[in-house]
Enzyme design. Structure first.
Site, PDB file in Angstrom:
ATOM      1  N   SER A 167     -45.827 129.101  14.998  1.00  0.00           N
ATOM      2  CA  SER A 167     -46.226 128.547  13.712  1.00  0.00           C
ATOM      3  C   SER A 167     -47.603 129.075  13.306  1.00  0.00           C
ATOM      4  CB  SER A 167     -46.185 127.012  13.772  1.00  0.00           C
ATOM      5  OG  SER A 167     -46.266 126.450  12.485  1.00  0.00           O
TER       6      SER A 167
ATOM      7  N   ASP B 283     -35.989 126.060   7.907  1.00  0.00           N
ATOM      8  CA  ASP B 283     -37.445 126.101   7.970  1.00  0.00           C
ATOM      9  C   ASP B 283     -37.955 126.882   6.759  1.00  0.00           C
ATOM     10  OD1 ASP B 283     -40.141 126.393   8.606  1.00  0.00           O
ATOM     11  OD2 ASP B 283     -39.788 127.176  10.611  1.00  0.00           O
TER      12      ASP B 283
ATOM     13  N   HIS C 183     -38.100 123.739  12.215  1.00  0.00           N
ATOM     14  CA  HIS C 183     -39.448 124.072  12.643  1.00  0.00           C
ATOM     15  C   HIS C 183     -39.829 123.224  13.864  1.00  0.00           C
ATOM     16  CE1 HIS C 183     -43.257 126.044  11.914  1.00  0.00           C
ATOM     17  NE2 HIS C 183     -43.864 124.901  12.196  1.00  0.00           N
TER      18      HIS C 183
END
Length: 302
Positions: free
Chosen positions: A152, A244, A274
């Site tokens: 991320s 996501d 995610h």
């Protein structure tokens, strides 16, 4: 009436999302940063796992930057793994990704260094990349081969550090593993629209994190998708979640790397959302995805 938000159907990931919702409210970004961090720490603790047998870890410092070193019972390579954690540049710590880092180190048979980089809003960009770069240079100066890994926000930092090292002609990075990375895509296009209300992370959340970080638009270190050239970069493995908003960032970056002649492995996890790394012990899809991440890390480190 608006169409329902796209959502996965895999039983394990649905159970994961249910647990996440009980610890981390859907609109968490509307709370204070302190409250967000408290919620996130509690969520991470819920998914904590015992470390692999005989795993040794120790905290230390590189300059003023806290790090944690992991050394598995069996070392099969001299390469070092450098891990940058996710959390939107706002939450996350050495503790939040503790078991994840230990399991990757164990699977790869390699020492891993996790970086406790400074967080926003107390520290705006480029504090985060500067901290990561200081640790990277420290490891490279010791003649180590380094594999950069990030999830991320950490995937953003890892990709940016690869570009930064290339610009400064630093050698020794042998691979980059980017896990559902945020890379500076257009919030009004592609998966940012299609998955705007996806479970686990929304496009509004991404916009919030961008605003709080205050990174310069179009700077390739902050937004790797804006780099004019990706030629000459080390091989990459990129994995994204289908559900996501960040999905197309990874898709497009992988495609651009291929166009630039870089070796790329790419996976899109069809039932994942995610932050699926935390579901690796309860979801078949997450388990498979994590195994692929570990295999890529091991291959680059070897």
């Amino acid at each position: 009436m608006s169409a329902p938000s796209p959502a996965p159907t895999e039983k394990g990931i649905l159970q994961f999302l249910e647990i996440c919702d009980s610890f981390y409210p859907t609109h968490a970004v509307e709370a204070s940063v302190e409250q967000q961090r408290n919620w996130y720490d509690a969520l991470c603790a819920r998914f904590d796992r015992p470390l692999p047998p005989d795993m040794i870890f120790a905290d230390g410092m590189v300059q003023r930057i806290p790090i944690r070193r992991y050394r598995p019972r069996k070392i099969s390579t001299r390469s070092i793994l450098l891990y940058l954690h996710g959390g939107g540049f706002v939450v996350g710590s050495l503790e939040s990704h503790h078991a994840i880092c230990a399991e990757i180190a164990d699977a790869a048979g390699a020492e891993l260094v996790s970086v406790d980089y400074r967080l926003a809003p107390e520290y705006r960009w480029p504090a985060q990349t500067d901290d990561g770069f200081a640790v990277l240079k420290h490891l490279l100066a010791a003649s180590n081969k380094v594999v950069l890994i990030g999830d991320s926000a950490g995937g953003n930092l890892a990709a940016g550090l690869v570009l930064r090292a290339h610009d400064e002609e630093l050698s020794g990075i042998v691979g980059q593993v980017l896990i559902y990375p945020v890379l500076g895509g257009d919030l009004d296009a592609g998966s940012y629209v299609e998955m705007a209300e996806a479970p686990g992370l929304t496009t509004a959340d991404v916009a919030y994190y961008r605003q709080i970080l205050q990174a310069p638009t179009g700077n390739p270190i902050a937004e790797p998708l804006s780099a004019s050239s990706l030629a000459g970069l080390p091989p990459a493995f990129i994995t994204v979640a289908h559900f996501d908003p960040l999905r197309d960032d990874g898709r497009h970056y992988a495609a651009r790397l291929v166009e630039a002649g870089v070796e790329v492995g790419f996976r899109e996890e069809p039932q994942m959302v995610h932050a699926w790394l935390r579901a690796r012990h309860m979801s078949d899809g997450a388990r498979d995805g994590f195994r692929a991440v570990c295999e890529a890390v091991r291959r680059f480190a070897a």
